[in-house]
Design an enzyme around this catalytic site. Structure first.
Site, short mmCIF file in Angstrom:
data_model
loop_
_atom_site.label_atom_id
_atom_site.label_comp_id
_atom_site.label_asym_id
_atom_site.label_seq_id
_atom_site.Cartn_x
_atom_site.Cartn_y
_atom_site.Cartn_z
N GLY A 1 -0.21 -0.55 1.95
CA GLY A 1 1.17 -0.14 1.84
C GLY A 1 2.08 -1.33 1.68
NE ARG B 1 -6.75 0.71 -3.91
CZ ARG B 1 -5.63 1.27 -4.36
NH1 ARG B 1 -5.65 2.54 -4.70
NH2 ARG B 1 -4.52 0.58 -4.45
N GLY C 1 3.98 2.77 -12.16
CA GLY C 1 3.87 1.88 -13.31
C GLY C 1 3.18 2.55 -14.48
CG ASP D 1 -0.12 2.22 -1.35
OD1 ASP D 1 -0.99 2.14 -0.47
OD2 ASP D 1 0.02 1.38 -2.25
CG HIS E 1 -9.96 -2.52 -1.96
ND1 HIS E 1 -9.32 -3.69 -1.64
CD2 HIS E 1 -9.46 -2.14 -3.17
CE1 HIS E 1 -8.48 -4.03 -2.61
NE2 HIS E 1 -8.54 -3.10 -3.54
CG ASN F 1 -3.40 29.38 7.66
OD1 ASN F 1 -2.48 29.04 8.40
ND2 ASN F 1 -3.26 29.40 6.35
NE ARG G 1 -12.75 -6.99 23.20
CZ ARG G 1 -14.02 -7.02 22.79
NH1 ARG G 1 -14.46 -6.06 21.99
NH2 ARG G 1 -14.82 -7.99 23.16
CD GLU H 1 -15.63 35.61 11.19
OE1 GLU H 1 -16.71 35.40 11.78
OE2 GLU H 1 -14.52 35.28 11.66
#
Length: 880
Positions: free
Chosen positions: A313, A405, A224, A270, A402, A634, A305, A732
């Site tokens: 969303g 957020r 928007g 979202d 919230h 990685n 439970r 390192e």
């Protein structure tokens, strides 16, 4: 303007051609003259003139080499953009062309990046709902804008501030964005603005921008907010005319502000904006959700439970879907794909089946916009009543709201915001009046520019498809990433194990150092294998376990709660197979292993290569093999990312946040932090970007005492500003002589009277902890894809009642390259591997290091020679 430029080029070409003819004639004359010389007088004259002619020819040749003329052409009525990705965006993969081939890439005349913005002004605002990581985008926009020589303005309170003007639009400084990275929300504020939706309001906003000479607007918000920005740009000329007639601006001001450039960055937890894999704030929201799921899991297990969680969303189920994958939830409800009719009975059967297998809890995740096939909302309360009534389970419902957020942005969102901020500034400064408003997006691991309104249109198409019941189409329109997540979830959650067994035995092992996410990869590999009808075998303690026969069957239920567990439940060691090859081959035959999944770091890669080499001597090793990179370092060739690296990166980043907070409290303090990674500087570099470090020392970028001196002087100057703290990261193994202690002592000595120093070696805490949402999701998808690939490969290799695989493509690394998960033969990756230092020879993230230095205020020269055009979203999605 382009027409004038084209005429100038044509005139110049005519001049060049004429001069070429003249030079050629001179050269011919000189040759003939030399041949015809018969007298001393002519010889003397020749000797006299040859140096002059030769000098003229030399000057001309050198001048020709310097001249590069390029034009912005119009092909098929489309503007050929020269938007830059600066070597550290498009240069990730050594390509500057788009996937569709509809854009033309051009070399531009060398430009000094530090002067690109001189005389220009940029305004940055955040609009709509807040999202973690917005501050990183604002910070990068401000600092890179200042780096280019432009003026950068904050617009406080979003579009409302743009309309109100005055103190709401303030000049930003380098120091004004300090300490923003770790803050959630948006520091410059956001507000819903009704005034901007009217022409009168937009006219006021235009007037405020014109008065300040701002013709470049960077908007961080949802669809928007970005649509409003495009409308503002479209009617800009009309607004100027209104202001001119009203006498609110002068003709000169209107001329200087004749067009408005717009670039958007999508900030939305979202992840509901089509064209980008991840929006700013999504990863952080997933962190909040998974933290809650992990916390609820412990109490749910205690009391047996069932828990139902509602996540945000309203129109997009991304958070719910990825949360379900990352937590191993029993069921997920998303708006893009409502459950089939009769889902109530199916759900209850599945929950009861899980309990019968010994599970003490059930987790159901619901997107707030979930609905059934008829469009009726599916709520937490509805599901709770259903489960309680039909199954009698003790059931609880939790609406997160919230809290999703809030909190500190994740390392991913900080890096994403920073990368997008840099790209947005460059896109603004390179834009022409013909350049359409664009949005900076993420595709795979690649930052791209997409036409704003095309993205908005596809986003609207998703909503329309859902409204009309075209749910399969809605999932495809969300993009490849969303579709892959949905397909993986369906495989793991909604398919019953095969009744007919395949008589295939697939073994799994972990190799190398443990890392978070390994267990998620093992879990999905085991379950997908069982769904395919295979027998799954667990090898404990890596290649040593394979050599010693430490192998046992592993069942569906055995890996039930592994997704959220860190480390390696199978056990892992660094031993390589070369010295145990005979024992390994005997056990492969003994346990009748037909395929092997190796999950681990560089040792897994080298071990896989050794097994391939051993095929020449041991026929038992001729089985399909796949390596899944899993290491905090990685450093596995063949993949841009490894499972576990994101968790380690978040650990380092959160530690640096605490350290910076301590430094801010004491003032004038510099921290030296040592990170893991072996010889690979990935963690140090990316953590430096995420934490706002002043420098990151790595092996791949050699440094000396002069560089250290520059860094110390930089910090001395920094202490004279309002930002009186420093953060230095050191990989390192970056240098055997410039150790952490050496650098600490150097900084301590040189900083006497200006700042003091502290050091911190993070150590093995980087390998521990619960996996991040990214690593859980990434490991889950990698494990599933690996076993599906092995299933197909086994069919290819089945000969005369047995498996025989000895081709290079039967032993592969599964890695993320560019925008997809791909299989690459181990043998093909040897040439791109530095075995001595255990790293790939080419690493994409090195292209990000200029951003780190620019954001730390170093005066460096930035390569902006690589150019690319906008990509088309409509064409990318094909006929969908």
């Amino acid at each position: 303007m382009e027409a004038v430029w084209d005429r100038c080029v044509r005139v110049w070409q005519v001049c060049v051609s004429t001069w070429d003819v003249f030079v050629s004639a001179c050269e011919t004359s000189v040759c003939l003259l030399g041949l015809c010389v018969n007298s001393l007088e002519l010889g003397y004259r020749l000797v006299h003139w040859i140096p002059h002619i030769a000098l003229a020819l030399l000057i001309w040749r050198l001048t020709r080499r310097k001249i590069r003329y390029h034009t912005n052409a119009l092909h098929d009525g489309k503007h050929v953009s020269t938007n830059s990705t600066h070597g550290f965006f498009r240069g990730f993969y050594g390509s500057s062309s788009t996937d569709q081939g509809q854009s033309v890439t051009m070399q531009a005349t060398p430009v000094d990046p530090t002067t690109m913005g001189v005389g220009k002004a940029i305004a940055v605002l955040t609009s709509g709902g807040d999202a973690q990581g917005m501050n990183a985008a604002v910070r990068a926009t401000v600092r890179v804008g200042i780096y280019t020589g432009a003026k950068v303005y904050f617009v406080h309170e979003g579009y409302q501030g743009l309309v109100d003007g005055g103190d709401h639009i303030r000049l930003a400084t380098w120091e004004s964005v300090s300490m923003m990275l770790q803050l959630g929300g948006t520091v410059i504020g956001s507000a819903r603005c009704k005034d901007f939706r009217t022409k009168e309001g937009r006219t006021k906003a235009a007037c405020n921008l014109v008065k300040l000479g701002i013709t470049n607007l960077c908007v961080i918000g949802g669809d928007g907010s970005l649509t409003g920005a495009n409308e503002f740009r479209t009617e800009w000329s009309e607004l100027l005319q209104i202001l001119l007639k009203a006498g609110k601006i002068t003709a000169e001001e209107a001329r200087r502000s004749s067009h408005l450039n717009i670039v958007g960055m999508v900030g939305s937890i979202d992840n509901d904006f089509c064209g980008t894999d991840m929006t700013i704030g999504t990863d952080s929201a997933l962190h909040r959700i998974i933290e809650v799921v992990d916390a609820i899991t412990t109490t749910a297990q205690s009391h047996q439970r069932a828990f139902i969680l509602e996540v945000m969303g309203r129109h997009c189920g991304y958070l719910a879907l990825v949360s379900a994958l990352a937590s191993g939830a029993d069921w997920v409800f998303i708006p893009e794909m409502p459950p089939d009719d009769g889902w109530e009975d199916h759900l209850c059967r599945r929950l009861a089946n899980q309990r019968s297998l010994g599970y003490r809890l059930n987790v159901i995740i619901v997107a707030e916009g979930a609905m059934d096939r008829s469009g009726k909302p599916i709520t937490c309360e509805m599901i709770k009543n259903l489960v309680t009534k039909k199954l009698g389970f003790d059931t609880r419902a939790t609406i997160l709201g919230h809290v999703q957020r809030g909190g500190t942005p994740s390392a991913f969102d900080r890096i994403l915001g920073s990368r997008m901020g840099v790209e947005a500034v460059m896109a603004l400064l390179e834009a022409t009046p013909e350049t359409p408003a664009c949005v900076v997006s993420l595709s795979g691991n690649q930052a791209v520019r997409l036409p704003l309104m095309e993205c908005v249109q596809v986003t609207k198409d998703v909503t329309k498809a859902m409204t009309e019941g075209r749910f399969e189409e809605a999932v495809k329109l969300r993009g490849k990433s969303f579709e892959n997540n949905w397909n993986t979830y369906k495989l793991l959650a909604h398919v019953n194990p095969a009744e007919v067994k395949s008589n295939i035995n697939i073994a799994l092992m972990n190799v190398g150092a443990p890392c978070s996410g390994m267990n998620a990869a093992v879990r999905s590999a085991v379950r997908i294998g069982i769904l395919q009808g295979h027998h799954m075998l667990a090898i404990h303690d890596g290649f040593e376990g394979l050599a010693h026969g430490n192998i046992e069957p592993i069942s569906w239920a055995a890996v039930g709660n592994w997704t959220g567990q860190g480390g390696s439940n199978l056990g892992t060691k660094r031993s390589l197979p070369a010295s145990m090859m005979e024992e390994i081959s005997l056990n492969i035959a003994k346990f009748n292993i037909h395929a092997l999944v190796i999950i681990g770091g560089f040792e897994a890669f080298v071990g896989g290569l050794e097994l391939v080499t051993g095929r020449e001597k041991y026929e038992e090793l001729c089985i399909p093999i796949v390596v899944i990179p899993a290491t905090v370092s990685n450093n596995v060739p063949g993949s841009d990312f490894s499972v576990g690296a994101d968790t380690a990166l978040n650990t380092i980043t959160s530690t640096c946040d605490r350290i910076k907070q301590s430094a801010a409290g004491t003032k004038r303090r510099v921290f030296i932090i040592e990170t893991m990674g072996g010889y690979c500087g990935y963690l140090a570099t990316m953590a430096g970007l995420a934490a706002g470090a002043d420098a990151a020392y790595i092996y791949e970028e050699p440094f000396g005492i002069h560089d250290l001196e520059i860094n110390v002087e930089h910090l001395v100057e920094k202490m004279k500003t309002t930002v009186k703290r420093g953060l230095i990261l050191r990989n390192e193994n970056c240098n055997s002589n410039y150790t952490t202690d050496f650098i600490f002592n150097l900084y301590t000595e040189e900083g006497k009277g200006v700042f003091d120093c502290r050091k911190n070696v993070l150590g093995h805490m980087q390998q521990g902890g619960t996996p991040s949402p990214f690593d859980r999701n990434f490991g889950t998808k990698m494990g599933a894809k690996a076993v599906l690939w092995l299933t197909d490969k086994l069919k290819e290799c089945y000969r005369h009642g047995r498996i025989f695989a000895n081709t290079p493509d039967s032993a592969c690394v599964l890695g993320m390259r560019k925008r997809a998960l791909v299989f690459q033969p181990l043998a093909d990756l040897k040439s791109n591997t530095d075995f001595e230092h255990r790293i790939p020879k080419t690493q994409w993230w090195l292209k990000l290091r200029p951003i780190l230095k620019i954001l730390a205020k170093y005066k460096i020269s930035l390569d902006i020679s690589e150019k690319t055009a906008l990509e088309s979203v409509i064409k990318k999605r094909g006929t969908v």
